[in-house]
Design a protein around this motif. Structure first.
Motif, PDB file in Angstrom:
ATOM      1  N   ALA A  94     -23.909   1.940   8.625  1.00  0.00           N
ATOM      2  CA  ALA A  94     -24.012   2.900   9.724  1.00  0.00           C
ATOM      3  C   ALA A  94     -23.426   4.242   9.315  1.00  0.00           C
ATOM      4  O   ALA A  94     -22.374   4.315   8.688  1.00  0.00           O
ATOM      5  N   LEU A  95     -24.117   5.299   9.706  1.00  0.00           N
ATOM      6  CA  LEU A  95     -23.665   6.644   9.376  1.00  0.00           C
ATOM      7  C   LEU A  95     -22.526   7.084  10.279  1.00  0.00           C
ATOM      8  O   LEU A  95     -21.615   7.795   9.854  1.00  0.00           O
ATOM      9  N   ALA A  96     -22.555   6.676  11.533  1.00  0.00           N
ATOM     10  CA  ALA A  96     -21.565   7.153  12.497  1.00  0.00           C
ATOM     11  C   ALA A  96     -21.078   6.022  13.395  1.00  0.00           C
ATOM     12  O   ALA A  96     -20.970   6.169  14.604  1.00  0.00           O
ATOM     13  N   GLY A  97     -20.778   4.887  12.789  1.00  0.00           N
ATOM     14  CA  GLY A  97     -20.194   3.777  13.532  1.00  0.00           C
ATOM     15  C   GLY A  97     -21.194   2.725  13.950  1.00  0.00           C
ATOM     16  O   GLY A  97     -22.360   3.018  14.212  1.00  0.00           O
ATOM     17  N   GLY A  98     -20.716   1.473  14.014  1.00  0.00           N
ATOM     18  CA  GLY A  98     -21.601   0.358  14.328  1.00  0.00           C
ATOM     19  C   GLY A  98     -21.250  -0.396  15.598  1.00  0.00           C
ATOM     20  O   GLY A  98     -22.062  -1.171  16.090  1.00  0.00           O
ATOM     21  N   TYR A  99     -20.038  -0.188  16.153  1.00  0.00           N
ATOM     22  CA  TYR A  99     -19.650  -0.899  17.367  1.00  0.00           C
ATOM     23  C   TYR A  99     -20.250  -0.163  18.568  1.00  0.00           C
ATOM     24  O   TYR A  99     -19.552   0.403  19.416  1.00  0.00           O
ATOM     25  N   THR A 100     -21.543  -0.172  18.662  1.00  0.00           N
ATOM     26  CA  THR A 100     -22.238   0.615  19.664  1.00  0.00           C
ATOM     27  C   THR A 100     -23.640   0.065  19.844  1.00  0.00           C
ATOM     28  O   THR A 100     -24.071  -0.841  19.117  1.00  0.00           O
ATOM     29  N   GLU A 101     -24.368   0.611  20.799  1.00  0.00           N
ATOM     30  CA  GLU A 101     -25.713   0.113  21.092  1.00  0.00           C
ATOM     31  C   GLU A 101     -26.785   0.762  20.218  1.00  0.00           C
ATOM     32  O   GLU A 101     -27.815   0.141  19.921  1.00  0.00           O
ATOM     33  N   TYR A 102     -26.547   2.004  19.799  1.00  0.00           N
ATOM     34  CA  TYR A 102     -27.489   2.713  18.927  1.00  0.00           C
ATOM     35  C   TYR A 102     -26.696   3.459  17.869  1.00  0.00           C
ATOM     36  O   TYR A 102     -25.656   4.056  18.166  1.00  0.00           O
ATOM     37  N   THR A 103     -27.199   3.437  16.639  1.00  0.00           N
ATOM     38  CA  THR A 103     -26.528   4.167  15.577  1.00  0.00           C
ATOM     39  C   THR A 103     -27.556   4.704  14.597  1.00  0.00           C
ATOM     40  O   THR A 103     -28.727   4.314  14.613  1.00  0.00           O
ATOM     41  N   LEU A 104     -27.089   5.602  13.731  1.00  0.00           N
ATOM     42  CA  LEU A 104     -27.935   6.158  12.680  1.00  0.00           C
ATOM     43  C   LEU A 104     -27.604   5.477  11.358  1.00  0.00           C
ATOM     44  O   LEU A 104     -26.435   5.238  11.045  1.00  0.00           O
ATOM     45  N   VAL A 105     -28.647   5.159  10.609  1.00  0.00           N
ATOM     46  CA  VAL A 105     -28.490   4.521   9.299  1.00  0.00           C
ATOM     47  C   VAL A 105     -29.304   5.312   8.281  1.00  0.00           C
ATOM     48  O   VAL A 105     -30.502   5.527   8.490  1.00  0.00           O
ATOM     49  N   PRO A 106     -28.691   5.789   7.202  1.00  0.00           N
ATOM     50  CA  PRO A 106     -29.471   6.460   6.163  1.00  0.00           C
ATOM     51  C   PRO A 106     -30.512   5.500   5.575  1.00  0.00           C
ATOM     52  O   PRO A 106     -30.171   4.373   5.201  1.00  0.00           O
ATOM     53  N   ALA A 107     -31.745   5.941   5.508  1.00  0.00           N
ATOM     54  CA  ALA A 107     -32.814   5.070   5.007  1.00  0.00           C
ATOM     55  C   ALA A 107     -32.548   4.626   3.570  1.00  0.00           C
ATOM     56  O   ALA A 107     -32.961   3.535   3.164  1.00  0.00           O
ATOM     57  N   ALA A 108     -31.853   5.460   2.810  1.00  0.00           N
ATOM     58  CA  ALA A 108     -31.603   5.144   1.400  1.00  0.00           C
ATOM     59  C   ALA A 108     -30.676   3.953   1.225  1.00  0.00           C
ATOM     60  O   ALA A 108     -30.686   3.314   0.166  1.00  0.00           O
ATOM     61  N   ILE A 109     -29.860   3.659   2.244  1.00  0.00           N
ATOM     62  CA  ILE A 109     -28.951   2.508   2.140  1.00  0.00           C
ATOM     63  C   ILE A 109     -29.205   1.530   3.276  1.00  0.00           C
ATOM     64  O   ILE A 109     -28.296   0.962   3.860  1.00  0.00           O
ATOM     65  N   ALA A 110     -30.513   1.361   3.561  1.00  0.00           N
ATOM     66  CA  ALA A 110     -30.963   0.353   4.517  1.00  0.00           C
ATOM     67  C   ALA A 110     -31.999  -0.518   3.830  1.00  0.00           C
ATOM     68  O   ALA A 110     -32.662  -0.093   2.891  1.00  0.00           O
ATOM     69  N   ALA A 111     -32.130  -1.747   4.313  1.00  0.00           N
ATOM     70  CA  ALA A 111     -33.115  -2.667   3.755  1.00  0.00           C
ATOM     71  C   ALA A 111     -33.774  -3.433   4.890  1.00  0.00           C
ATOM     72  O   ALA A 111     -33.202  -3.590   5.969  1.00  0.00           O
ATOM     73  N   HIS A 112     -34.991  -3.893   4.638  1.00  0.00           N
ATOM     74  CA  HIS A 112     -35.673  -4.721   5.621  1.00  0.00           C
ATOM     75  C   HIS A 112     -34.972  -6.074   5.702  1.00  0.00           C
ATOM     76  O   HIS A 112     -34.664  -6.695   4.680  1.00  0.00           O
ATOM     77  N   LYS A 113     -34.721  -6.525   6.915  1.00  0.00           N
ATOM     78  CA  LYS A 113     -34.075  -7.824   7.109  1.00  0.00           C
ATOM     79  C   LYS A 113     -35.106  -8.925   6.961  1.00  0.00           C
ATOM     80  O   LYS A 113     -36.129  -8.922   7.647  1.00  0.00           O
ATOM     81  N   PRO A 114     -34.880  -9.874   6.075  1.00  0.00           N
ATOM     82  CA  PRO A 114     -35.804 -11.007   5.978  1.00  0.00           C
ATOM     83  C   PRO A 114     -35.880 -11.757   7.304  1.00  0.00           C
ATOM     84  O   PRO A 114     -34.869 -11.909   8.003  1.00  0.00           O
ATOM     85  N   ALA A 115     -37.054 -12.217   7.658  1.00  0.00           N
ATOM     86  CA  ALA A 115     -37.235 -12.916   8.933  1.00  0.00           C
ATOM     87  C   ALA A 115     -36.362 -14.162   9.029  1.00  0.00           C
ATOM     88  O   ALA A 115     -35.936 -14.549  10.116  1.00  0.00           O
ATOM     89  N   GLU A 116     -36.074 -14.793   7.878  1.00  0.00           N
ATOM     90  CA  GLU A 116     -35.294 -16.025   7.877  1.00  0.00           C
ATOM     91  C   GLU A 116     -33.797 -15.775   8.079  1.00  0.00           C
ATOM     92  O   GLU A 116     -33.028 -16.722   8.265  1.00  0.00           O
ATOM     93  N   LEU A 117     -33.391 -14.512   8.057  1.00  0.00           N
ATOM     94  CA  LEU A 117     -31.984 -14.146   8.174  1.00  0.00           C
ATOM     95  C   LEU A 117     -31.725 -13.580   9.570  1.00  0.00           C
ATOM     96  O   LEU A 117     -32.411 -12.659  10.004  1.00  0.00           O
ATOM     97  N   SER A 118     -30.765 -14.133  10.285  1.00  0.00           N
ATOM     98  CA  SER A 118     -30.453 -13.640  11.621  1.00  0.00           C
ATOM     99  C   SER A 118     -29.806 -12.266  11.540  1.00  0.00           C
ATOM    100  O   SER A 118     -29.235 -11.884  10.512  1.00  0.00           O
TER     101      SER A 118
END
Length: 305
Positions: A94-118
């Protein structure tokens, strides 16, 4: 308005509060993510005390939203983002915190979550597991070498033990006596922490040390090595470990590492060891669990939607 758990100034738990915040808008290269789960890490409460990661220099603007790792669903996309679409399940830093309902994530350090992973499991990976992975790769030890991990019972430590074992290493884990069974279940040989731990560990003749504690523990761990270039830490400042001849863990912070740790989870080589979950409205309790050192493995905040 979205709810967030923040600290309003540097200090202790008395600085923490829930506040309403504006829903952020993604800038260039950013994803707006509806948070489903946020990992809780020691760095979260340390940042509340004024701690800064190596390379961080900008003054924080209060209130500051807690949290660094999240899993959720893309709600909007900033300019220049490729490879992601609204509705994609993703995990990242998270770019500006994760204990929240909406946050910003830099696309460069994000990945698609596999469907098998909760989402809950995925939220344990961007900081703890990725830091563990980066450190083990940095040491570049041959199969059969011995790695000593201090703080082996925590989130990063548990991941480091498992990743090192997946790479064919013998692992010695330093943790409290109460975490002995847990550390051994990860595949490590346990050494009890506390006074005299280094002498108890000396017989294991480690080829490298991955420190997650810092301070006197780091200094004592350094004495166990003949080659100090094989001393790394994620638990102490750069200048502290440099004086001992070692180095900080060099974080890759990219999607490739996230994809690799997710692959290790799905393969069965890495168990996030999710030990406790809390709803967002109990974020303070989740943070206390980690700050007071009671957590074994990972603690996650789940955001109800």
């Amino acid at each position: 308005m979205p709810k967030a758990y923040v600290f309003t100034r540097y200090g202790g738990p008395e600085t923490e509060a829930f506040v309403d915040v504006d829903r952020p808008s993604p800038g260039p290269g950013q994803l707006l993510v509806a948070v489903h789960a946020a990992g809780v890490n020691p760095v979260d409460w340390k940042q509340r005390t004024g701690y800064r990661r190596p390379g961080e220099s900008d003054e924080r603007v209060f209130p500051v939203v807690f949290g660094n790792e999240v899993s959720g669903v893309v709600e909007d996309i900033g300019d220049g983002v490729e490879g992601f679409a609204v509705g994609d399940a993703v995990f990242g830093t998270a770019l500006a915190g994760g204990y929240t309902e909406y946050t910003l994530v830099p696309a460069a350090i994000a990945a698609h979550k596999p469907a098998e992973l909760s989402h809950t499991a995925a939220a344990t990976l961007p900081v703890a597991a990725a830091t563990a992975y980066d450190g083990v790769r940095q040491l570049d030890l041959p199969s059969g070498a011995t790695l000593l991990v201090t703080g082996a019972g925590g989130g990063v430590g548990a991941a480091a033990v498992q990743i090192a074992r997946a790479f064919g290493l013998r692992v010695v884990g330093v943790a409290s006596e109460g975490k002995k069974a847990f550390v051994e279940s990860l595949g490590a040989e346990h050494v009890a922490s506390g006074p005299g731990w280094a002498e108890r560990a000396r017989a294991s003749a480690p080829d490298a040390v991955y420190d997650l504690v810092g301070g006197q523990v780091l200094a004592e761990a350094a004495e166990l090595l003949t080659d100090r270039t094989k001393l790394i830490t994620a638990g102490a400042p750069e200048e502290e470990v440099r004086r001992l001849g070692g180095a900080r863990v060099a974080r890759a912070r990219n999607a490739a590492v996230l994809e690799e740790v997710a692959r290790l989870v799905l393969k069965g080589d890495l168990d996030p060891h999710l030990t406790e979950t809390f709803p967002l409205d109990r974020a303070g309790d989740a943070l206390r669990t980690v700050e007071e050192g009671h957590a074994r493995g990972k603690t996650v905040i789940e955001v109800t939607r």
